[in-house]
Design an enzyme around this catalytic site. Structure first.
Site, PDB file in Angstrom:
ATOM      1  N   ASP A 162      86.597  41.056 -47.610  1.00  0.00           N
ATOM      2  CA  ASP A 162      87.783  41.414 -46.819  1.00  0.00           C
ATOM      3  C   ASP A 162      88.339  40.056 -46.357  1.00  0.00           C
ATOM      4  O   ASP A 162      88.041  39.030 -46.985  1.00  0.00           O
ATOM      5  CB  ASP A 162      87.394  42.330 -45.641  1.00  0.00           C
ATOM      6  CG  ASP A 162      88.598  43.007 -44.997  1.00  0.00           C
ATOM      7  OD1 ASP A 162      89.085  44.004 -45.541  1.00  0.00           O
ATOM      8  OD2 ASP A 162      89.084  42.529 -43.949  1.00  0.00           O
ATOM      9  N   LYS A 214      82.347  49.226 -42.592  1.00  0.00           N
ATOM     10  CA  LYS A 214      82.992  47.906 -42.484  1.00  0.00           C
ATOM     11  C   LYS A 214      82.059  47.011 -41.693  1.00  0.00           C
ATOM     12  O   LYS A 214      81.292  47.485 -40.854  1.00  0.00           O
ATOM     13  CB  LYS A 214      84.316  48.032 -41.724  1.00  0.00           C
ATOM     14  CG  LYS A 214      85.260  46.902 -42.014  1.00  0.00           C
ATOM     15  CD  LYS A 214      86.097  47.223 -43.230  1.00  0.00           C
ATOM     16  CE  LYS A 214      86.961  46.085 -43.665  1.00  0.00           C
ATOM     17  NZ  LYS A 214      87.923  46.521 -44.684  1.00  0.00           N
TER      18      LYS A 214
HETATM   19  N1  GLU Z   1      88.136  45.149 -47.864  1.00  0.00           N
HETATM   20  C1  GLU Z   1      88.768  45.992 -48.826  1.00  0.00           C
HETATM   21  C2  GLU Z   1      89.403  47.166 -48.131  1.00  0.00           C
HETATM   22  O1  GLU Z   1      89.882  47.032 -47.014  1.00  0.00           O
HETATM   23  C3  GLU Z   1      87.864  46.349 -49.980  1.00  0.00           C
HETATM   24  C4  GLU Z   1      86.558  46.976 -49.618  1.00  0.00           C
HETATM   25  C5  GLU Z   1      85.601  47.177 -50.782  1.00  0.00           C
HETATM   26  O2  GLU Z   1      85.909  46.776 -51.898  1.00  0.00           O
HETATM   27  O3  GLU Z   1      84.542  47.749 -50.518  1.00  0.00           O
HETATM   28  O4  GLU Z   1      89.518  48.237 -48.652  1.00  0.00           O
END
Ligand code: GLU
Length: 447
Positions: A164, A124
């Protein structure tokens, strides 16, 4: 392993990272019994290794605003765990972002990604940059400055960021443009959530919300209920809330509330297509105000400042905004109003005492890492399409998304069915994800 011991060590080390501590505690409490049935986990110190990110890149992001002033923000990428594949997870641009928040999200992502059945590790990233009120040109310059540092540590087989909170297709476009310039190659698989004409997957924008509704429908069906005809309150009005509202209406439910940081918008007759489309306009405006909906549709939507979506009577609650957005008092209000199901779509959207209140009252509760996994799962499908230089049709992606959400539900049932026959979705999701990551770490040796 004793949860209290691990937690007191982490609390001493990371006293200023409450969300990270909360996320770790929830997982460890769920898996404690299963973990202790496997002496090889303890011998290999799996938990101690798993709770620490592999590494965190922290960097300065300096950019110039429209007035010509120089602005500096902090940027981060947390590469949490790569037992199952390259680091994978979104970027969050929000004024409250801290390394601790991204550690919680990276930790959650690791288990969520494991649940998808696709080969993805957990990561992340993000910045304390606040997109609210920024012009398009400012967003672009910020994204470019952010990528000046990030590009060195990402790649299709290393680390694949996506969107996100505060990061959607527009930002992914600017980030990709700068990545290409710096890396001197057109590497489609380095970011996901791309535009459809340049490597993006059909359905990726809708996937988190759609997947959440496929999962919710299955949760309800397992409990002998139908989603059709029921009322739903949704928090937020961003990408996730939009997809959820769209699919909920398609399934015959009535979405009676959406919300924002400024308050709640009640829609007694249920949200319709025109209003769902308008959610996109609201988001693109960067104003972060749900009151825009009532301004635009005064005959159908009523705005109340300072109230949450949970103050609106509903059968099903779908938190789609931010962590810890649903507190114990909100849970009690929902319970008193007859809510029988809460599927958490935001990451860790409910506080632990709210989850406890739901469970004690017999309200069906499912956690974010299972409910919202359709988003990252479709990112995984985007990576597959990029790697094989093909693009699937909407029907193909949707069929795979359905299959993945069903398999997540199956894993929750397998690991979460209790002695009384009830399903504890929190336990089920945590144990299923944990077992996969722990086994892979064990097999890959002490590294
Ligand atoms: N931000 C999204 C999550 O919390 C998607 C992340 C992604 O597609 O890599 O899963």
């Amino acid at each position: 392993m004793q949860v209290s011991q691990v937690m007191s060590t982490l609390e001493r080390k990371y006293p200023y990272e409450p969300e990270y501590l909360q996320a770790v505690r929830e997982v460890l409490e769920s898996v404690e019994d299963v973990y202790n049935e496997h002496p090889e986990f303890e011998k290999n110190k799996i938990v101690e290794r798993m709770v620490e990110p592999d590494r965190i890149l922290s960097f300065r992001v300096t950019w110039v605003d429209d007035q010509g002033r120089i602005q500096t923000n902090s940027g981060f990428r947390v590469q949490f765990n790569s037992a199952l594949g390259p680091y994978k997870g979104g970027l969050r641009f929000h004024r409250a972002v801290t390394p601790g928040m991204l550690k919680f999200l990276g930790f959650e992502q690791t288990f969520k990604n494991a649940l998808t059945t696709l080969p993805m590790g957990g990561g992340k990233g993000g910045s304390d940059f606040d997109p609210k009120g920024k012009s398009d040109a400012e967003i672009m310059r910020f994204c470019q400055a952010f990528m000046l540092e990030l590009w060195k540590i990402i790649g299709p087989d290393t680390d694949v960021p996506a969107g996100d909170v505060g990061v959607g297709a527009r930002e992914i476009g600017y980030l990709t443009g700068m990545y290409k310039k710096l890396a001197h190659e057109y590497n489609t698989g380095v970011l996901t959530g791309k535009g459809l004409t340049w490597g993006g997957s059909i359905l990726r924008p809708e996937a988190t919300g759609f997947g959440a509704l496929y999962f919710t429908r299955q949760v309800l069906a397992t409990a002998g209920r139908d989603i059709k005809g029921h009322t739903i309150a949704i928090s937020g009005f961003g990408n996730v809330a939009w997809g959820a509202a769209k699919k909920a209406v398609e399934m015959g439910a009535r979405v009676v509330a959406i919300s924002g940081p400024d308050g709640v918008c009640e829609i007694p007759g249920g949200i319709d297509k025109e209003m769902i489309d308008y959610m996109l306009v609201m988001r693109a405006s960067n104003r972060d105000q749900v009151s825009m909906m009532a301004d635009r549709f005064p005959d159908r939507a009523r705005f109340t400042p300072g109230r949450k979506a949970w103050s609106v009577k509903c059968d099903i609650a779908l938190p789609c905004a931010f962590q810890n957005e649903l507190e114990e008092a909100d849970a009690r209000e929902l319970i008193a109003n007859g809510t029988f199901c809460c599927c958490e779509v935001s990451n860790m959207g409910c506080r632990p005492d709210a989850i406890k209140a739901f469970q004690e009252a017999g309200v069906i509760f499912a956690p974010g890492k299972a409910v919202n996994a359709g988003g990252v799962a479709t990112s995984g499908l985007e990576m597959t399409q990029n790697a094989s230089h093909i693009s699937w049709t909407g029907a193909e992606v949707d069929a795979k998304l359905h299959q993945i959400m069903s398999s997540i539900h199956e894993q929750c049932v397998k690991y979460g069915t209790q002695a009384d026959g009830k399903i504890d979705y929190v336990k089920g999701a945590n144990i299923a994800g944990f077992m996969k990551v722990a086994t892979a770490m064990l097999e890959q040796g002490v590294i």
